[in-house]
Design an enzyme around this catalytic site. Structure first.
Site, PDB file in Angstrom:
ATOM      1  N   TYR A 171       0.852  -1.198   0.000  1.00 33.76           N
ATOM      2  CA  TYR A 171       0.000   0.000   0.000  1.00 33.76           C
ATOM      3  C   TYR A 171       0.884   1.244   0.000  1.00 33.76           C
ATOM      4  O   TYR A 171       2.112   1.142  -0.057  1.00 33.76           O
ATOM      5  CB  TYR A 171      -0.958  -0.051   1.196  1.00 33.76           C
ATOM      6  CG  TYR A 171      -1.981  -1.169   1.070  1.00 33.76           C
ATOM      7  CD1 TYR A 171      -2.923  -1.158   0.044  1.00 33.76           C
ATOM      8  CD2 TYR A 171      -1.979  -2.249   1.951  1.00 33.76           C
ATOM      9  CE1 TYR A 171      -3.851  -2.181  -0.088  1.00 33.76           C
ATOM     10  CE2 TYR A 171      -2.904  -3.283   1.825  1.00 33.76           C
ATOM     11  CZ  TYR A 171      -3.840  -3.249   0.799  1.00 33.76           C
ATOM     12  OH  TYR A 171      -4.745  -4.261   0.662  1.00 33.76           O
ATOM     13  N   ALA A 390     -22.727 -30.768   4.682  1.00 27.16           N
ATOM     14  CA  ALA A 390     -24.019 -30.097   4.903  1.00 27.16           C
ATOM     15  C   ALA A 390     -24.842 -30.834   5.946  1.00 27.16           C
ATOM     16  O   ALA A 390     -25.353 -30.235   6.900  1.00 27.16           O
ATOM     17  CB  ALA A 390     -24.796 -30.006   3.585  1.00 27.16           C
ATOM     18  N   GLU A 409     -26.458 -42.135   6.879  1.00 32.60           N
ATOM     19  CA  GLU A 409     -25.435 -42.102   5.833  1.00 32.60           C
ATOM     20  C   GLU A 409     -25.375 -43.477   5.177  1.00 32.60           C
ATOM     21  O   GLU A 409     -25.199 -44.482   5.864  1.00 32.60           O
ATOM     22  CB  GLU A 409     -24.066 -41.717   6.425  1.00 32.60           C
ATOM     23  CG  GLU A 409     -22.889 -41.887   5.487  1.00 32.60           C
ATOM     24  CD  GLU A 409     -23.033 -41.178   4.128  1.00 32.60           C
ATOM     25  OE1 GLU A 409     -23.402 -39.990   4.096  1.00 32.60           O
ATOM     26  OE2 GLU A 409     -22.796 -41.851   3.094  1.00 32.60           O
ATOM     27  N   LYS A 427      -4.297 -30.441   0.316  1.00 35.85           N
ATOM     28  CA  LYS A 427      -5.671 -30.295   0.797  1.00 35.85           C
ATOM     29  C   LYS A 427      -5.981 -31.136   2.034  1.00 35.85           C
ATOM     30  O   LYS A 427      -7.128 -31.234   2.468  1.00 35.85           O
ATOM     31  CB  LYS A 427      -6.647 -30.577  -0.339  1.00 35.85           C
ATOM     32  CG  LYS A 427      -6.483 -29.527  -1.438  1.00 35.85           C
ATOM     33  CD  LYS A 427      -7.585 -29.502  -2.415  1.00 35.85           C
ATOM     34  CE  LYS A 427      -8.874 -28.999  -1.874  1.00 35.85           C
ATOM     35  NZ  LYS A 427      -9.955 -29.111  -2.850  1.00 35.85           N
TER      36      LYS A 427
HETATM   37  C1  LIG Z   1     -12.074 -34.025  -5.412  1.00 33.79           C
HETATM   38  C2  LIG Z   1     -12.979 -32.999  -4.854  1.00 33.79           C
HETATM   39  C3  LIG Z   1     -12.440 -31.804  -4.422  1.00 33.79           C
HETATM   40  C4  LIG Z   1     -13.262 -30.826  -3.896  1.00 33.79           C
HETATM   41  N1  LIG Z   1     -12.693 -29.697  -3.417  1.00 33.79           N
HETATM   42  C5  LIG Z   1     -13.452 -28.762  -2.837  1.00 33.79           C
HETATM   43  C6  LIG Z   1     -12.884 -27.596  -2.288  1.00 33.79           C
HETATM   44  O1  LIG Z   1     -11.675 -27.392  -2.346  1.00 33.79           O
HETATM   45  N2  LIG Z   1     -13.691 -26.696  -1.706  1.00 33.79           N
HETATM   46  C7  LIG Z   1     -15.039 -26.897  -1.616  1.00 33.79           C
HETATM   47  O2  LIG Z   1     -15.724 -26.049  -1.042  1.00 33.79           O
HETATM   48  N3  LIG Z   1     -15.620 -27.961  -2.126  1.00 33.79           N
HETATM   49  C8  LIG Z   1     -14.858 -28.913  -2.743  1.00 33.79           C
HETATM   50  N4  LIG Z   1     -15.444 -30.018  -3.266  1.00 33.79           N
HETATM   51  C9  LIG Z   1     -16.911 -30.090  -3.287  1.00 33.79           C
HETATM   52  C10 LIG Z   1     -17.463 -30.496  -1.923  1.00 33.79           C
HETATM   53  O3  LIG Z   1     -16.859 -31.686  -1.491  1.00 33.79           O
HETATM   54  C11 LIG Z   1     -18.952 -30.654  -2.035  1.00 33.79           C
HETATM   55  O4  LIG Z   1     -19.531 -29.456  -2.522  1.00 33.79           O
HETATM   56  C12 LIG Z   1     -19.560 -30.939  -0.664  1.00 33.79           C
HETATM   57  O5  LIG Z   1     -19.030 -32.129  -0.144  1.00 33.79           O
HETATM   58  C13 LIG Z   1     -21.082 -31.056  -0.746  1.00 33.79           C
HETATM   59  O6  LIG Z   1     -21.530 -31.357   0.520  1.00 33.79           O
HETATM   60  P1  LIG Z   1     -22.939 -32.078   0.755  1.00 33.79           P
HETATM   61  O7  LIG Z   1     -22.987 -32.388   2.204  1.00 33.79           O
HETATM   62  O8  LIG Z   1     -24.009 -31.250   0.172  1.00 33.79           O
HETATM   63  O9  LIG Z   1     -22.885 -33.405  -0.102  1.00 33.79           O
HETATM   64  P2  LIG Z   1     -21.844 -34.702  -0.190  1.00 33.79           P
HETATM   65  O10 LIG Z   1     -20.550 -34.256   0.337  1.00 33.79           O
HETATM   66  O11 LIG Z   1     -21.973 -35.117  -1.563  1.00 33.79           O
HETATM   67  O12 LIG Z   1     -22.480 -35.677   0.838  1.00 33.79           O
HETATM   68  C14 LIG Z   1     -23.701 -36.314   0.596  1.00 33.79           C
HETATM   69  C15 LIG Z   1     -23.750 -37.599   1.412  1.00 33.79           C
HETATM   70  O13 LIG Z   1     -25.043 -38.116   1.358  1.00 33.79           O
HETATM   71  C16 LIG Z   1     -24.985 -39.529   1.300  1.00 33.79           C
HETATM   72  N5  LIG Z   1     -26.300 -39.974   0.816  1.00 33.79           N
HETATM   73  C17 LIG Z   1     -26.850 -39.769  -0.410  1.00 33.79           C
HETATM   74  N6  LIG Z   1     -28.116 -40.212  -0.430  1.00 33.79           N
HETATM   75  C18 LIG Z   1     -28.378 -40.715   0.805  1.00 33.79           C
HETATM   76  C19 LIG Z   1     -29.518 -41.275   1.424  1.00 33.79           C
HETATM   77  N7  LIG Z   1     -30.684 -41.390   0.780  1.00 33.79           N
HETATM   78  N8  LIG Z   1     -29.417 -41.706   2.709  1.00 33.79           N
HETATM   79  C20 LIG Z   1     -28.258 -41.577   3.397  1.00 33.79           C
HETATM   80  N9  LIG Z   1     -27.155 -41.034   2.847  1.00 33.79           N
HETATM   81  C21 LIG Z   1     -27.229 -40.588   1.586  1.00 33.79           C
HETATM   82  C22 LIG Z   1     -23.802 -39.765   0.397  1.00 33.79           C
HETATM   83  O14 LIG Z   1     -23.291 -41.080   0.565  1.00 33.79           O
HETATM   84  C23 LIG Z   1     -22.826 -38.695   0.884  1.00 33.79           C
HETATM   85  O15 LIG Z   1     -22.009 -39.163   1.927  1.00 33.79           O
HETATM   86  C24 LIG Z   1     -14.660 -31.033  -3.806  1.00 33.79           C
HETATM   87  C25 LIG Z   1     -15.208 -32.238  -4.241  1.00 33.79           C
HETATM   88  C26 LIG Z   1     -14.387 -33.215  -4.739  1.00 33.79           C
HETATM   89  C27 LIG Z   1     -14.997 -34.509  -5.182  1.00 33.79           C
END
Ligand SMILES: Cc1cc2nc3c(=O)[nH]c(=O)nc-3n(C[C@H](O)[C@H](O)[C@H](O)COP(=O)(O)OP(=O)(O)OC[C@H]3O[C@@H](n4cnc5c(N)ncnc54)[C@H](O)[C@@H]3O)c2cc1C
Ligand SMILES: Cc1cc2nc3c(=O)[nH]c(=O)nc-3n(C[C@H](O)[C@H](O)[C@H](O)COP(=O)(O)O)c2cc1C
Length: 640
Positions: A171, A390, A409, A427
């Site tokens: 700055y 989430a 799960e 990571k």
């Molecule tokens: C390689 C990779 C790198 C990433 N890097 C990043 C990053 O650097 N930064 C970032 O912010 N995000 C990153 N992400 C994205 C991030 O991981 C996802 O956006 C995040 O995990 C989504 O969270 P979620 O809880 O919505 O869903 P998910 O993480 O997809 O979890 C959903 C869960 O629900 C379970 N499920 C599904 N249906 C059912 C059911 N009917 N009953 C019981 N269980 C069920 C699944 O088995 C899973 O465990 C990355 C993803 C990947 C694959």
């Protein structure tokens, strides 16, 4: 446990109860006129309550033309004093001290923010901002010196315990101090003595207006990490000059905008990586030295002070991730500390879009008022489908409210896709967040049903009051000839350890997942090629994270084809269209598909009309990232 961290120290006349410092961090929470909002005050109050000995605020502009972001605080006018007095009063209630960082952005801003041409010692644009600044005349320099003094005096009137002069990060003050940006040949340019004239005049102006007892900290970049920039040897000489000029402490940081990854280093940079610079400065001065830089753990901070490398430790993003870190560390509640994972997504990625700062691991940041967890009036039976970030966050918040929470799960582990995100190089710290969530779920007594899919039948049988759908997303499989071949796998399965690849690998898709999977495989000695249809790869990564990822891919000789559309997968490679020509790319033993993910949301549709309350969150709502998933999980838990 901590022999040093919780011992008192003095900066000039200011007495601090411990060595833990919140360094300045722009949150963009103020009003555009520079006055404080309740959000801004509540954010700082959480830190004071959390036990930090010293809070150094984000930069207060000394002049509206010196603002780098729209919603910065300011003390360029007496009318701004009252709102900031409310801030200092609230902080002092907790026994913490608060110092205002005061600054002028110089050329590191643009006319969209300040409404006019930026100013600088010389008419040379900052390589990242690219706007030619107006070269300050000597008269204008003298006026800015006065503004710093006036601003410090207003800070004193507003109840601040001192000021930090922002002489770091490229700055205006740093622009004068460095031959990288200062090309003047008058008394403000040339030799180090001349280049130091501006900051030294500022210090004596502040002393004249705010008094000799008013503590002054000076922040400096030890090394600017740009060709022709200042180095640690210059900084040591400067530190001696500053001490002689009467400053009370020195805060050793690094970098300028053109080396932004050194100012706010992502997870690719080691913890405490600039502390050796602080130690070098400490050897030449006798005033307290503050260190900073990826220090996210109290044990690390303790060791730095124990080994006499610095007197105080700033923990910036660590304090965003957990404002309660000092109290938790003092109480030995280490498993409860939410650590910064260096993802940069909520903080710096948002700040450089000029919007408000958030934190991926701490959804309450900046929402201290509305995100308060209070016990629910009626204890409800809450079912959550999916234990990704989430679902786990929703379960934690709902359980804290006192609900009877059941987390389903379908796989055998908690963490969802975020477990895979932790696999590629740099990571691994993501696991600290997943393990924090797991610990909280256990402590709160959440009923965890692993290897159990939540289905409409289970819901009909168990009759929960509310269901939170956090079923995430799954890989998109493109319809291209050859997709069903034996040699085709998904990036998810590779990172999951479900499949091995051959030596030669082609990754179809160079977004975040594809590029990071490439890095992971290259790190294990595979010969990797990325084929991406867009002009650039990894555009969905935060800029500094991307910088290190691209560097690593280059060092590991990963071949990258962009503007290349895969038309077919064959035995030993892919057929792609490149600039209108069809070409074979190969040889390859394995083809890894990474062309995106799509929501898994059929449960929500099936539950319509069967349960009173259904809320869909995270990737199940729309495939995005963990930042949104965690935030929505938190908010759903709160809503129930
Ligand atoms: C390689 C990779 C790198 C990433 N890097 C990043 C990053 O650097 N930064 C970032 O912010 N995000 C990153 N992400 C994205 C991030 O991981 C996802 O956006 C995040 O995990 C989504 O969270 P979620 O809880 O919505 O869903 P998910 O993480 O997809 O979890 C959903 C869960 O629900 C379970 N499920 C599904 N249906 C059912 C059911 N009917 N009953 C019981 N269980 C069920 C699944 O088995 C899973 O465990 C990355 C993803 C990947 C694959
Ligand atoms: C969102 C954000 C805003 C920042 N704003 C400032 C600022 O106003 N002034 C400053 O000197 N440093 C600023 N910094 C840098 C921090 O003070 C700190 O030096 C940096 O984040 C590295 O420390 P950490 O690894 O502990 O986060 C900012 C950092 C972040 C993450």
């Amino acid at each position: 446990m901590f022999k040093n961290l919780f011992t008192p120290i003095k900066i000039g006349k200011m007495e601090l109860s411990n060595r833990l410092v919140v360094p300045p961090m722009v949150m963009n929470y103020c009003n555009e006129d520079g006055t404080a909002t309740e959000r801004f005050i509540a954010y700082h109050e959480a830190k004071a309550r959390g036990g930090w000995g010293l809070i150094i605020t984000e930069d207060y502009a000394v002049d509206p033309k010196g603002k780098g972001f729209s919603r910065l605080p300011g003390l360029w006018d007496d009318s701004q004093i009252d709102s900031h007095m409310k801030l200092t009063e609230r902080i002092h209630k907790y026994g913490a001290k608060i110092v205002a960082q005061i600054y002028h952005a110089g050329r590191q801003t643009n006319h969209f923010v300040i409404g006019s041409q930026p100013v600088a010692p010389s008419p040379i644009p900052c390589p990242s901002n690219q706007e030619i600044p107006h070269e300050l005349t000597v008269k204008e320099i003298k006026e800015i010196v006065e503004k710093f003094g006036d601003c410090a005096f207003r800070a004193k009137k507003a109840g601040f315990d001192g000021v930090e002069i922002h002489g770091a990060h490229g700055y205006l003050i740093a622009q004068f101090m460095s031959p990288y940006s200062n090309k003047r040949t008058d008394e403000y340019g040339g030799s180090l003595y001349n280049r130091m004239r501006f900051p030294l005049e500022i210090i004596s102006n502040i002393r004249a207006k705010a008094g000799n007892d008013f503590p002054i900290i000076f922040r400096i970049s030890a090394n600017e990490f740009v060709p022709g920039g200042r180095t640690i040897e210059d900084t040591k000489a400067i530190a001696v000059m500053l001490e002689k000029a009467g400053i009370n402490a020195i805060h050793v940081s690094a970098g300028v905008y053109a080396s932004a990854h050194t100012i706010i280093p992502p997870a690719a940079v080691p913890h405490g990586w600039i502390t050796d610079f602080a130690a070098a400065v400490k050897k030449v001065v006798s005033i307290p030295v503050i260190t900073v830089g990826r220090i996210n753990d109290p044990f690390l901070a303790e060791e730095i002070i124990a080994s006499d490398k610095a007197d105080l430790v700033s923990m910036g993003r660590a304090s965003l991730a957990d404002p309660e870190l000092p109290n938790k560390a003092a109480a030995g509640r280490f498993e409860d500390i939410q650590q910064c994972i260096g993802c940069m997504q909520g903080c710096i990625e948002r700040l450089f879009k000029n919007i408000d700062v958030k934190c991926l691991v701490n959804p309450t940041l900046g929402r201290e008022i509305e995100y308060k967890i209070t016990p629910a009036n009626n204890r409800k039976k809450v079912f959550i489908a999916g234990a990704g970030p989430a679902g786990m966050e929703a379960a934690i918040v709902a359980a804290k409210k006192g609900h009877d929470v059941h987390l389903y799960e379908k796989t055998d582990r908690l963490g969802g896709q975020y477990l895979l995100a932790a696999v590629p190089p740099f990571k691994g710290e993501i696991t600290t967040f997943i393990s924090w969530q797991k610990t909280q779920l256990n402590k709160l007594g959440v009923n965890i049903h692993l290897n159990t899919e939540l289905t409409p039948d289970v819901v009909d049988m168990e009759k929960p009051d509310a269901v939170i759908i956090a079923t995430g997303s799954k890989p998109t499989i493109p319809h291209i000839p050859g997709i069903d071949r034996q040699n085709v796998v998904t990036a998810h399965d590779v990172l999951n350890g479900k499949v091995d690849t051959g030596h030669n690998v082609i990754i179809v898709g160079g977004g975040l997942i594809g590029s990071e999977t490439a890095d992971h495989l290259a790190n294990h000695g595979k010969k990797v090629t990325i084929v991406e249809m867009l002009p650039e790869i990894a555009k969905d990564e935060e800029a500094n994270v991307r910088y290190f990822l691209l560097k690593d891919l280059k060092e590991k000789d990963v071949a990258i084809y962009t503007n290349a559309v895969v038309k077919e997968i064959v035995d030993d490679g892919v057929i792609a269209e490149l600039a209108g020509k069809v070409e074979k790319i190969g040889p390859a033993d394995t083809i890894v598909i990474a062309v995106g993910v799509k929501p898994v949301n059929d449960l929500a549709i099936k539950l319509e009309g069967r349960v009173e309350r259904v809320i869909t969150v995270g990737d199940a709502l729309e495939a995005r990232k963990a930042l949104e998933a965690i935030e929505e999980g938190y908010s759903a838990g709160l809503e129930i």
